[in-house]
Design a protein around this motif. Sequence first.
Motif, mmCIF file in Angstrom:
data_model
loop_
_atom_site.group_PDB
_atom_site.id
_atom_site.type_symbol
_atom_site.label_atom_id
_atom_site.label_comp_id
_atom_site.label_asym_id
_atom_site.label_seq_id
_atom_site.Cartn_x
_atom_site.Cartn_y
_atom_site.Cartn_z
ATOM 1 N N ASP A 389 0.874 -1.174 0.000
ATOM 2 C CA ASP A 389 0.000 0.000 0.000
ATOM 3 C C ASP A 389 0.911 1.223 0.000
ATOM 4 O O ASP A 389 1.757 1.364 0.889
ATOM 5 N N PHE A 390 0.725 2.128 -0.978
ATOM 6 C CA PHE A 390 1.756 3.140 -1.193
ATOM 7 C C PHE A 390 1.201 4.324 -1.988
ATOM 8 O O PHE A 390 0.049 4.329 -2.404
ATOM 9 N N SER A 391 2.035 5.313 -2.182
ATOM 10 C CA SER A 391 1.743 6.547 -2.931
ATOM 11 C C SER A 391 0.438 7.205 -2.474
ATOM 12 O O SER A 391 -0.446 7.507 -3.264
ATOM 13 N N TYR A 392 0.361 7.426 -1.176
ATOM 14 C CA TYR A 392 -0.815 8.036 -0.534
ATOM 15 C C TYR A 392 -0.783 9.546 -0.691
ATOM 16 O O TYR A 392 0.248 10.191 -0.491
ATOM 17 N N ILE A 393 -1.926 10.139 -1.042
ATOM 18 C CA ILE A 393 -2.075 11.594 -1.058
ATOM 19 C C ILE A 393 -3.448 11.940 -0.492
ATOM 20 O O ILE A 393 -4.380 11.132 -0.577
ATOM 21 N N ILE A 394 -3.591 13.126 0.109
ATOM 22 C CA ILE A 394 -4.877 13.518 0.672
ATOM 23 C C ILE A 394 -5.010 15.036 0.683
ATOM 24 O O ILE A 394 -4.019 15.763 0.843
ATOM 25 N N ASN A 395 -6.243 15.511 0.469
ATOM 26 C CA ASN A 395 -6.589 16.913 0.629
ATOM 27 C C ASN A 395 -7.184 17.059 2.028
ATOM 28 O O ASN A 395 -8.250 16.526 2.317
ATOM 29 N N GLU A 396 -6.499 17.783 2.916
ATOM 30 C CA GLU A 396 -6.939 17.852 4.307
ATOM 31 C C GLU A 396 -8.266 18.594 4.473
ATOM 32 O O GLU A 396 -8.990 18.355 5.440
ATOM 33 N N GLU A 397 -8.596 19.476 3.546
ATOM 34 C CA GLU A 397 -9.855 20.211 3.658
ATOM 35 C C GLU A 397 -11.052 19.327 3.314
ATOM 36 O O GLU A 397 -12.054 19.313 4.022
ATOM 37 N N THR A 398 -10.942 18.593 2.219
ATOM 38 C CA THR A 398 -12.065 17.752 1.788
ATOM 39 C C THR A 398 -12.026 16.365 2.414
ATOM 40 O O THR A 398 -13.010 15.634 2.355
ATOM 41 N N LYS A 399 -10.874 15.995 3.005
ATOM 42 C CA LYS A 399 -10.660 14.663 3.582
ATOM 43 C C LYS A 399 -10.691 13.567 2.511
ATOM 44 O O LYS A 399 -10.902 12.396 2.813
ATOM 45 N N LYS A 400 -10.483 13.967 1.249
ATOM 46 C CA LYS A 400 -10.472 13.006 0.154
ATOM 47 C C LYS A 400 -9.063 12.855 -0.396
ATOM 48 O O LYS A 400 -8.284 13.807 -0.397
ATOM 49 N N GLY A 401 -8.765 11.669 -0.872
ATOM 50 C CA GLY A 401 -7.435 11.437 -1.416
ATOM 51 C C GLY A 401 -7.375 10.155 -2.215
ATOM 52 O O GLY A 401 -8.409 9.575 -2.590
ATOM 53 N N PHE A 402 -6.147 9.676 -2.446
ATOM 54 C CA PHE A 402 -5.924 8.493 -3.273
ATOM 55 C C PHE A 402 -4.683 7.756 -2.771
ATOM 56 O O PHE A 402 -3.821 8.329 -2.106
#
Length: 645
Positions: A389-402
Amino acid sequence: MTKAKYIFYGLAVMTMVSQAQEKKIKKAETKFTNYSYASAISSYEDLVKDGYTEEEIFKNLGNANYLNANYKEAANWYGQLFQLGVTDVDPEYMYRYAQTLKSLEKYEASDSWMNKFRKAQSNDQRALAFSDNQDYLEQIEERSGRYKLKNLGLNSKVSDFAPSFYGKDLVFSTARDSGLISKNIHRWNNGAFLNLYKATGDGEGNFTELDKLDRKLNRKTHESSTAFTKDGQTMYFTRNNSVNGKFSRDEEGISRLKIFSANLVDNEWKNIIELPFNGDNYSVAHPTLNKDETKLYFASDMLGTAGESDIFSVEINKDGTFGAPQNLGPQINTEARETFPFVTDSDILYFSSDGHPGLGGLDVFATDLKNDSGKVINVGRPLNGEEDDFSYIINEETKKGFFASNRKGGQGNDDIYSLIETEPLDFSCHTNIAGVVKDEKTGAFLVDAAVKVYDSKDNLISESRTDANGAFAMEGDCTDGNYKVVATKTDYDEGDKIFATVNAKDATGIEVVLAQTDKSAPIGTDLAKYLNIEPIYFDFDKYFIREDARISLNKVLAYLKEYPNVKIEVGSHTDSRANDNYNLRLSANRAKSTAAYLVEQGIDEGRISYEGFGETQLTNDCSNGVPCTKEQHQMNRRSEFIVVK
């Protein structure tokens, strides 16, 4: 995880193909040495079928599968390696075997091999992390259940990973449609080379119009792991070392990885240049920017790397130049793989690692860069699992990511998943303080004892009470220094234990012992009165112990057993009837029989002295010649127990 992305951990890409046509075993070794792992696996498996069971074959089969993220196969071959009974195997094989067992969800067996690895490599960061977090599975479960995941429809049957935000759009790396001709097949895993694609987003998490990025970005090399400035005018990306768009190799035939930058000019990516801290003899990959774009974080195996790849940062100066790369240190980097960094606007660093305690393969971890303790946290299930499980990204405002994973149920080798964080990680720094409270004499666990923790300035840090097993558990702070656990309980003296906290490590196994409060009577006390018992009376002209007297004597006996340092003198008396000398002899016999009873019940005779006082210490006025009732005379026929020590 396929080699298509493993190479972007900061390791090498090798495209040399052995032309030697030697015997089977030599041919397999050559393939392995030349990083042709997919082909080497097939050749080695043929050798095993032919009856070969050599140590080197099992090592290489394990490693080739491990490096291609075939963890279950790797576990099989590492297991057969250790079944050979070889005693001088490199401890790194113990570690890799432990890791691969997790992919089979054999956590108990994995922990057993980690303990062997810890004994062999006691100073290894991975061994230290395991030693400090032996309850890591419980810790991971506590942080689990915080994400909702969904496989993206844009995934292909091959490898898709390394997502990055580009406004509303998503840029990622993929092995799709780069051709199946031999020059585009990578020998490591027989997979196609990687290119950069963009998926157009609607801002709601839906993506359409999948397009390959500019040809100037996608060359006849691997391209992956992008990062964009907020204005969208500059991008950083990973590419093999190349000349005129083709592989450039070092003296070992390895094409290293480098980070490049590009500028958007008239809607085209131009001015593609490599960053100055790249090198021809080491790899640099996976760029990500902090909020104000003054720092670039990346993974590398450059000089100063602790393991296979470490996380580094480098300052971006106002004039566009770069400072010297800085290793993020041993709290984050281990002797294994730390890779795919991503930094949020609040300076939370997410990265993947197989060096910190996890569930198997690469797990995603997080640490708060603002906190000096550097505590690393596994983000838990369902985002992490037994595979990579790797290459995690997230938008802290929307709480959405990939993020990307090669878990079961995906469409290809590696798939990109969308995520929604339903509960934030708790980054408040604290340590776990745990132990037991015991009785000093018996060793029994003490229930419901009050426990408090104080720092070196006597400030109260935390408090709790012991449970039914005498155990306590509290949270402390992360400040380095000495602390004191103080335990108190009714009928016990206060007890304490000093411990130290260093680098925010937990303090467990603390044992506080309490001594029972000394309630022994002072010297000169008559225990009969102190214990509020019925007097020890005797029949007229007799000195045997009456049955009613035994009840009181047994209470004196219990007291002497509870306080083994107490010594007493038994003093016995008579009434005034009979002559004085006779009464002295009678009282002496009464004292002797009373002491003998206590000795017979287990009291050391050295603790008991005795003396008869005859009628010299009457309790009333019934002296010679004074008429008294039988009851009044009975009050004088008694034994006393005077504390003398």
